[in-house]
Design an enzyme around this catalytic site. Structure first.
Site, PDB file in Angstrom:
ATOM      1  N   ASP A 347      31.565  44.000  44.109  1.00 26.78           N
ATOM      2  CA  ASP A 347      30.421  44.909  44.098  1.00 26.78           C
ATOM      3  C   ASP A 347      30.830  46.216  43.424  1.00 26.78           C
ATOM      4  OD1 ASP A 347      27.737  45.765  45.119  1.00 26.78           O
ATOM      5  OD2 ASP A 347      28.983  47.211  46.200  1.00 26.78           O
ATOM      6  N   GLU A 377      30.565  43.584  38.962  1.00 26.87           N
ATOM      7  CA  GLU A 377      29.535  44.404  38.314  1.00 26.87           C
ATOM      8  C   GLU A 377      30.209  45.527  37.528  1.00 26.87           C
ATOM      9  OE1 GLU A 377      25.742  44.442  41.239  1.00 26.87           O
ATOM     10  OE2 GLU A 377      27.510  45.456  42.039  1.00 26.87           O
TER      11      GLU A 377
END
Length: 844
Positions: A347, A377
């Site tokens: 994340d 990400e």
């Protein structure tokens, strides 16, 4: 918490570093060793308890005094430790830390592997007792290359909270919304369709990517299952499974055993498990796992000493600091080894400094498992002072992958609004689509294995709702306006969902003619037929809708749960996804993992007028199919596309009405018509694949060929004959084959400057790709190109270095004279035409 400003002012570079792998608890039946890194504490005790404590109405334990306390000793690396004799299994412990200002508080172990309900106390457990039967034999699927993976993003609770999951199986009620639901097989809906785990197996995905399953803060383990919901991006204990997914969160062993059973069940089905990890921030600083133990060390601050907010939620973890970096690497190693996790999704990976990501990738791959998938990400949630953010491009040749939001936006448009992309009606997206289809090697990757291609994920509007939004159909579908998990008009989520109709326009007897269905299939069809690692959001194959809720992290199950009755209702859509996945898994042409392979085998056929078409040529990546053509039609009319001239009979395996490996019908000729908002995949012939000479495994062969080409001994005929003999040895053939032809490409520049110039060739039937100009004769450069005996035409581009410039922008072609074993072709810089030399007179 007391004021620790004098501690926070301590330069982080002066903190001692501990390099051992034994922080936390080391348990044996005859003794337990405890170690905690707390270099700024004045004194540390271990406090042991025989119960989990007294909980208040909010599910918290406020009082931790009253345990058995033992003074720990400190070493020069800032580690406090103690070893206690005896069997302490099933006890609980906390650290009692005392500071220079005489402040005392209790803290859980940051390295906790077991905790009480809501993570209030650290549990002492025998991990060996948490292993399911046969755990020592458990192993996930092995990946030959990252691009073989097909990722399926899924929330533990969404998987089984739909009432239809419990149809005909009353004993499943207790398992709904929990780890345990993944262990049931043989589940069917009322019409005999497989659901649950068997659905995943039938769909054909290779890996389930689970939203965070490590212990998170905001869901009370004691709450009724249907009262609280969260995605889990609010970490509390990084090395412990989430309690609310367990059948008994008050028993520290149960949640561990049940997560291992989930992993084992998926592994038995041949499906890997990817774990979503959140090392970029914590839910709380004061109540988090770090600040109570080493104040001021684990979080980034600005010049004024204030917490920075690159995560968008109030803090960001200082991953660049040695003991923070160590913590992340230790945690990942623990999950991979203890739980047999097959990969990690990070994340907000952008907030993790690139050296940390590089180190953890290298160490996990070399020391734990060579085929671990690592991706994340490549962005942040706000401004960060960290100078080495892991953004797109930083992953080049580093072994990990990043999400490709460029391709995502090119396909669908913006995330939550009416902005459109190629598959939803936008113009001028063809170039961006091609970059994505080529594995982003002309965008931000060094290899296609570095891009994770996707259209939608848990964040933002899901695919069905996004397309409805672009088509301005939300009001027709009676979608409410959502705010923090509730309709703004005051209705309950249950009322709003019951009154909405996401499928109001569908003719369910003719699903694959519907515009929204076609656009959704086209969008994910592009993902599944592009180079890179494909990623799909759970439920897309069932036309999943969240009734327009674009941020459902705290919404109820009625919004988030996968509706299993949609499988029977929309079965042709599921079959289409299943067929696309089977196609990708069966054909390595769609899974090339090296840039050279993509450049060698992929050729653009059309990139205009809402159409993108490309060919995968010459048994790409060892594929059994010779030439494969992929066509995306994002227009609202059918389009007629020219097919490569090498073949005049094509087998259609994907069109608007079906997908798979089997021939649906044949196309004769050099043109094909593709329906509106759809895709098509065709191939010409199937035969044993030829050896590719542009893979890492064939470096020795390539070097041998180059040496032959550079040799001054023997005629060109002898060189060509040796090349074909080498190919026959690799293919295991003994039959006589016509010798290869040689094209001598003679290149002339007016400035006589040839440094860096080379030629890129395709369609040779032998070794496409990069060819150097090796000889200089009378002011000209020469490249020798080997061509298979059955080839009638090759393409070429003269380029500077690695596409820094082209001599001529247009692709150029040479027609092969079948009567010449050696052809000499003269090209002049800046001219598209070439001159065929009749003899070996290079001066002419």
């Amino acid at each position: 918490m007391s004021d620790f400003n004098q501690l926070k002012e301590l330069e982080h570079t002066t903190y001692p570093i501990y390099e051992g792998y034994d922080l936390g608890l080391t348990y044996t039946p005859v003794g337990s060793k405890f170690k905690v890194w707390a270099p700024t504490a004045q004194q540390v005790h271990i406090a042991l308890y025989n119960d989990a404590g007294v909980y208040d109405q909010e599910g918290n334990v406020q009082e931790h005094s009253g345990g058995q306390e033992f003074l720990m000793s400190r070493d020069d690396q800032g580690v406090w430790s103690i070893e206690l004799e005896g069997d302490w299994n099933k006890y609980y412990y906390m650290y009692r830390l005392e500071w220079a200002d005489n402040t005392i508080h209790y803290a859980a172990d940051p390295y906790a592997t077991g905790v009480s309900a809501n993570g209030q106390r650290t549990a002492i457990i025998d991990l060996a007792q948490t292993n399911p039967d046969g755990w020592e034999l458990d192993v996930g699927p092995t990946l030959k290359r990252p691009t073989d993976a097909i990722l399926y993003e899924l929330h533990v609770r969404d998987f089984s909270m739909d009432p239809h999951f419990n149809t005909g199986k009353k004993d499943l009620f207790a398992a709904q919304g929990r780890f345990e639901a993944f262990t049931y097989t043989g589940l069917k809906d009322t019409e005999g369709n497989s659901i649950g785990l068997d659905h995943l197996l039938e769909l054909g995905i290779t890996h389930v990517h689970l939203l965070p399953v490590a212990d998170f803060h905001t869901v009370n383990d004691f709450a009724e299952l249907d009262t609280e919901y969260n995605w889990g991006y609010d970490p509390q204990h990084y090395n412990v499974p989430e309690g609310s997914y367990s059948s008994n969160p008050a028993d520290p062993e149960t949640r561990i055993r049940e997560l291992k059973l989930l992993v084992q069940s998926l592994h038995t089905a041949g499906i890997g498990v990817i774990m979503d990890v959140v090392y970029n921030h914590t839910y709380s600083v004061e109540q988090g796992p770090f600040e109570p133990v080493v104040p001021g060390y684990y979080y980034r601050t600005d010049e004024q000493g204030q917490l920075t907010n690159g995560s968008g939620v109030g803090n960001e973890v200082a991953t660049e600091r040695p003991m923070v970096r160590k913590y992340i690497k230790d945690s990942l190693r623990y999950w991979a080894e203890e739980y047999h996790i097959d990969g990690f999704r990070f994340d907000l990976m952008g907030l993790i400094d690139t050296p940390t990501v590089v180190q953890l990738t290298q160490e996990l791959r070399s020391e734990v498992r060579s085929d671990l998938l690592i991706y994340g990400e490549p962005w942040t949630g706000g401004e960060s002072p960290q100078p080495l953010l892991t953004l797109k491009g930083t992953q080049r040749d580093k072994g990990f992958a990043v999400f490709n939001d460029n391709y995502r936006s090119a396909i669908k448009g913006d995330s939550d609004g009416t902005g459109s992309g190629f598959a939803t009606g936008a113009e001028h997206q063809e170039e961006q689509v091609l970059k994505g289809a080529f594995g982003a090697i002309h965008d931000f990757t060094a290899q296609p294995s570095e891009t994770v291609n996707y259209v939608t994920a848990h964040d933002n509007l899901n695919l069905w709702d996004k397309i409805l939004t672009v088509r301005k159909l939300r009001e027709h579908c009676r979608f409410p306006q959502w705010e923090q998990g509730k309709p703004q008009d005051g209705r309950t989520p249950e009322q709003a969902v019951a009154e909405a109709d996401p499928y109001w326009e569908l003719d369910e007897n003719n699903l694959l003619e519907d515009e929204t269905v076609r656009k959704s299939l086209l969008a994910n069809g592009m993902v599944l037929t592009s180079q890179g690692i494909p990623f799909i959001h759970a439920g897309d194959e069932l036309l999943r809708s969240k009734c327009g809720d674009h941020n459902s992290y705290r919404s109820s199950d009625v919004v988030n749960a996968i509706r299993w009755d949609n499988k029977a209702r929309f079965r042709p859509v599921f079959d289409y996804y299943q067929g696309l996945i089977a196609l990708r898994r069966s054909h390595p042409a769609f899974r090339m993992d090296h840039r050279e392979l993509v450049e060698q085998h992929m050729e653009v056929l059309q990139s205009s007028g809402h159409v993108v078409a490309f060919a995968l040529r010459h048994h790409a990546n060892g594929d059994a199919w010779n030439h494969i053509v992929v066509i995306y039609n994002g227009s609202d009319t059918e389009q007629t596309i020219a097919l490569p001239a090498e073949s005049d009979r094509w087998h259609v395996v994907v069109d608007a009405h079906g997908a798979g490996n089997e021939t649906r019908y044949e196309v004769v000729g050099h043109r094909v018509t593709v329906s509106r908002w759809s895709m098509m995949v065709l191939y010409d012939q199937e035969e044993p694949a030829r050896v590719s000479f542009v893979t890492e495994q064939d470096q020795a062969n390539r070097q041998a060929e180059n040496e032959l080409e550079d040799s001054d001994e023997g005629t060109d005929q002898e060189i060509a004959g040796t090349a074909i003999a080498l190919t026959d040895v690799q293919l295991g053939k003994d039959s006589e084959v016509a010798p290869f032809r040689t094209i001598e490409l003679i290149y002339e520049r007016a400035d006589r400057q040839y440094t860096g110039w080379n030629v890129w060739v395709w369609g040779t039937g032998h070794r496409d790709g990069h060819v150097e100009f090796r000889d200089l004769d009378d002011g000209r450069a020469v490249a020798r190109i080997q061509v298979a005996p059955d080839i009638q035409r090759i393409g070429y581009i003269v380029r500077l270095n690695h596409w820094d410039a082209k001599d001529v922008e247009a692709d150029r072609y040479i027609d092969i004279d079948p009567n010449q074993s050696v052809m000499q072709v003269l090209i002049h810089s800046g001219r598209e035409e070439y001159l065929l030399l009749v003899n070996d007179n290079r001066a002419g």
